[in-house]
Scaffold this motif. Structure first.
Motif, PDB file in Angstrom:
ATOM      1  N   PRO A  82       0.985  -1.372  -0.110  1.00 46.07           N
ATOM      2  CA  PRO A  82      -0.093   0.013   0.139  1.00 46.07           C
ATOM      3  C   PRO A  82       0.886   1.394   0.077  1.00 46.07           C
ATOM      4  O   PRO A  82       1.917   1.382   0.647  1.00 46.07           O
ATOM      5  CB  PRO A  82      -0.824   0.086   1.461  1.00 46.07           C
ATOM      6  CG  PRO A  82      -0.694  -1.395   1.470  1.00 46.07           C
ATOM      7  CD  PRO A  82       0.445  -2.194   1.155  1.00 46.07           C
ATOM      8  N   ARG A 108      -5.788  -5.682  -2.230  1.00 44.93           N
ATOM      9  CA  ARG A 108      -5.289  -4.575  -2.746  1.00 44.93           C
ATOM     10  C   ARG A 108      -6.197  -3.823  -3.794  1.00 44.93           C
ATOM     11  O   ARG A 108      -6.734  -4.481  -4.331  1.00 44.93           O
ATOM     12  CB  ARG A 108      -3.777  -4.924  -3.281  1.00 44.93           C
ATOM     13  CG  ARG A 108      -2.982  -5.202  -2.346  1.00 44.93           C
ATOM     14  CD  ARG A 108      -2.443  -4.349  -1.130  1.00 44.93           C
ATOM     15  NE  ARG A 108      -1.420  -4.950  -0.287  1.00 44.93           N
ATOM     16  CZ  ARG A 108      -1.627  -5.234   0.828  1.00 44.93           C
ATOM     17  NH1 ARG A 108      -2.818  -5.411   1.390  1.00 44.93           N
ATOM     18  NH2 ARG A 108      -0.834  -5.700   1.634  1.00 44.93           N
ATOM     19  N   CYS A 123      -3.629   1.069  -2.529  1.00 43.77           N
ATOM     20  CA  CYS A 123      -4.320   1.034  -1.068  1.00 43.77           C
ATOM     21  C   CYS A 123      -4.563  -0.295  -0.593  1.00 43.77           C
ATOM     22  O   CYS A 123      -4.747  -1.210  -1.501  1.00 43.77           O
ATOM     23  CB  CYS A 123      -5.400   1.945  -1.210  1.00 43.77           C
ATOM     24  SG  CYS A 123      -5.287   3.790  -1.531  1.00 43.77           S
ATOM     25  N   SER A 124      -4.691  -0.463   0.495  1.00 43.90           N
ATOM     26  CA  SER A 124      -5.221  -1.712   1.047  1.00 43.90           C
ATOM     27  C   SER A 124      -6.645  -1.764   1.205  1.00 43.90           C
ATOM     28  O   SER A 124      -7.289  -0.550   1.386  1.00 43.90           O
ATOM     29  CB  SER A 124      -4.599  -1.897   2.860  1.00 43.90           C
ATOM     30  OG  SER A 124      -4.975  -0.633   3.536  1.00 43.90           O
TER      31      SER A 124
END
Length: 634
Positions: free
Chosen positions: A255, A304, A297-298
């Motif tokens: 991330p 993901r 981003c997570s």
């Protein structure tokens, strides 16, 4: 930092106490390059604004809601902005009014439209009003009370007939959805789009009701790529292989890192029509991200998410008036306002919320929390509603998902009249006045966006490319602002939207959330309101108490009449000291469970006291004394 005042301070704005006086900013953190009074010059025909304001004040007086001096100035700024657009003298900027719900924004707009179509000086001036929902078009049409040949509507729902047959090009006022404006203009300009013309020309007066975002966030997750992979393979194995490789790379990217998306030539693309409708949006996102740099981003678990931003407003849409009560609270406007062509905040008016009581329960109440602990949450909401058996309530709730129906659960646990309770799901919580007389509003959880949306909105608002580094704190500013936006819009459906002499009526707002800094944010969103603790009545058991209750249920399953021996329970829980077991049995949650299961302590094999629980066939009270289960000492 949880004080939302910094949001408005960061905006490039021109607030003034009087629209026709020299500028006197309410706050001056930034040297202004644009002033409301300097650039929106007085109309050549000031009578239009004066006539509208006379009508607006008359309407508010008839309703018994005379505006305060500050409120009158703010409404005049709204009216004057539209009048200047009608006269073609308004600066090409995005003008934003953040007047709180119930302070007259909609009345000002509908009154202006009625005056516009009757003005002999403006017969050739067209107006367009963009709203978020079709229902709001119908409400505004009704409130504006225009003749059928003065207005037209455009929406894409084939099951909803138009309320008028007037062709858009012949109607002086056009009501459309915001999504229709974006889709018809595409990536092009507003002025050349003939769908929205009046008498062959672009409409001069432009109004945008509710929130305006500075751009669109385009995302695609590893899970979504996996769904495309299986569906596309029969039609294009090469594209499926490409997606499989991309999914593997995205899964392995940390991330915050950047990930280039491969370019997918048009010759290799598959038409969305061959896939199930549920996959169309994913495929569109894949094509839109094709060949671009994305930021990772997570998501939930190990998911993901890749994201990028796109401009989705016509570049020539300004001048336009935006009516958004959340504007000064939202971090998106604050960051966007720092840009040279960012939005301008019009003069506003403070609203006193001291008659409002806010009850805050610090507990997770998102979709996942409802899925795992919906019964407890529903019981808490039902209990607070039952405390006022003669008053109406509005409950804002998450939609039914995964077999969890918050509405059904709350109704199940209520012991008073359910018919007095209205339910409104998140997503339908904006721009409706149907519940404006309800004094009690419950937010049974807050609508939170995924982390990727906060990151994307921060980039879109800052007008930074996705590979750039954001200013520290930008994402938190956006997250705080979106929290405030959701709360203001949802709470504003109820009686709190009312305003008499600058003050809301007495009412209550109940909020369940575990958002960090929620109490400070609520106090800032509703100046003067008291924030009180909403104490939990049905806290779920935890630790050893929960384990013992679970063991009791397991022991009774299939053989409810058999005794449950203490020794067996202690062995299952790994408790060796009988005094500790005695203490655990006196835990309030365990006592409640014993009563619900109708279990009483009995003596069966021991010569020294009780040694088991057994289901009773007569009324009893489980373990009400302070003695140990088997005596004070074993």
């Amino acid at each position: 930092m949880t004080d939302l005042s910094y949001q408005a301070e960061a905006m490039t704005y021109g607030r003034s106490l009087e629209a026709d006086a020299s500028t006197t900013p309410l706050r001056e953190p930034v040297q202004l390059s644009f002033s409301f009074t300097e650039d929106c010059t007085s109309s050549d025909d000031p009578d239009l604004a004066d006539l509208v304001m006379e009508d607006v004040e008359g309407t508010m007086l008839e309703r018994g809601l005379p505006p305060t001096s500050e409120q009158r100035d703010a409404l005049r700024a709204v009216v004057k902005t539209m009048a200047d657009m009608a006269d073609g003298v308004c600066s090409p900027r995005i003008m934003v009014s953040d007047l709180a719900p119930g302070m007259g924004k909609t009345t000002a707009v509908t009154t202006f439209l009625r005056r516009l179509v009757r003005s002999k000086h403006h017969y050739d001036v067209g107006a367009v009003v963009c709203v978020s929902l079709i229902d709001e078009i119908e409400r505004l049409v009704k409130e504006a009370d225009l003749a059928d040949d003065d207005y037209a509507v455009m929406w894409s729902d084939p099951d909803r007939p138009y309320p008028t047959t007037t062709p858009p090009d012949e109607a002086q006022v056009l009501f459309i959805t915001q999504q229709m404006l974006k889709s018809r203009c595409g990536t092009g300009s507003f002025a050349p789009c003939r769908d929205f013309h009046y008498l062959g020309e672009a409409r001069q007066v432009r109004v945008w009701d509710e929130t305006m975002d500075p751009g669109e966030v385009v995302t695609l997750s590893t899970d979504e790529l996996g769904g495309l992979l299986e569906a596309l393979r029969p039609f294009n194995p090469d594209l499926a292989d490409l997606i499989g490789d991309l999914q593997a790379k995205l899964s392995c990217t940390d991330p915050g890192k950047l990930l280039p998306f491969p370019l997918i030539p048009k010759s290799q693309r598959v038409s969305p029509s061959v896939l199930a409708e549920a996959l169309h949006q994913r495929l569109d996102a894949l094509y839109r991200l094709s060949g671009s740099i994305t930021r990772v981003c997570s998501g939930s678990g190990r998911v993901r998410i890749a994201l990028d931003t796109r401009e989705d407003l016509p570049p020539d849409l300004a001048p336009i008036l935006v009516l958004d009560a959340s504007a000064s609270a939202r971090g998106t406007y604050a960051l966007w306002g720092e840009q040279p062509d960012g939005p301008v905040l019009l003069p506003g008016a403070a609203k006193d919320y001291s008659p409002l009581s806010i009850h805050l329960m610090s507990k997770g109440a998102g979709k996942q929390a409802w899925r795992l602990g919906g019964d407890e949450l529903a019981r808490e909401v039902a209990a607070v509603i039952d405390q006022k058996p003669d008053e109406p309530f509005l409950v804002i709730h998450h939609r039914k998902k995964g077999g969890i129906d918050p509405v059904a659960l709350i109704k199940r646990y209520m012991t008073t009249d359910v018919s007095r309770v209205s339910f409104l799901p998140w997503g339908r919580h904006q721009a409706t006045n149907a519940y404006r007389d309800i004094p009690n509003v419950v937010l049974a959880g807050i609508l939170h966006l995924p982390e990727s949306q906060y990151v994307g909105l921060a980039y879109a608002s800052s007008k930074h490319p996705i590979h750039a580094t954001l200013k520290a704190g930008s994402e938190r500013r956006v997250a705080d602002g979106e929290f405030g936006h959701a709360v203001l819009q949802a709470a504003g459906r109820g009686l709190v939207r009312g305003c008499r002499e600058g003050q809301c009526p007495p009412c209550d707002l109940y909020v369940v959330t575990k958002y960090s800094g929620a109490q400070d944010l609520l106090q800032t969103l509703f100046p003067g309101a008291g924030v009180h603790t909403w104490r939990r009545q049905f806290k779920q058991p935890t630790g050893q108490a929960a384990a013992l209750i679970e063991a009791l249920h397991a022991a009774l399953e299939g053989r409810p009449s058999s005794p449950v021996y203490f020794a067996d329970l202690m062995e299952r829980l790994g408790i060796k000291d009988r005094s500790n077991f005695n203490k655990l049995c006196r835990h309030p949650d365990v006592r409640d469970a014993l009563e619900q299961l109708n279990l009483a302590k009995v003596q069966l094999q021991s010569s020294r006291g009780h040694d088991a629980f057994e289901v009773q066939t007569v009324a009893w009270k489980a373990i009400t004394d302070d003695s140990d289960v088997l005596g004070s000492k074993i």
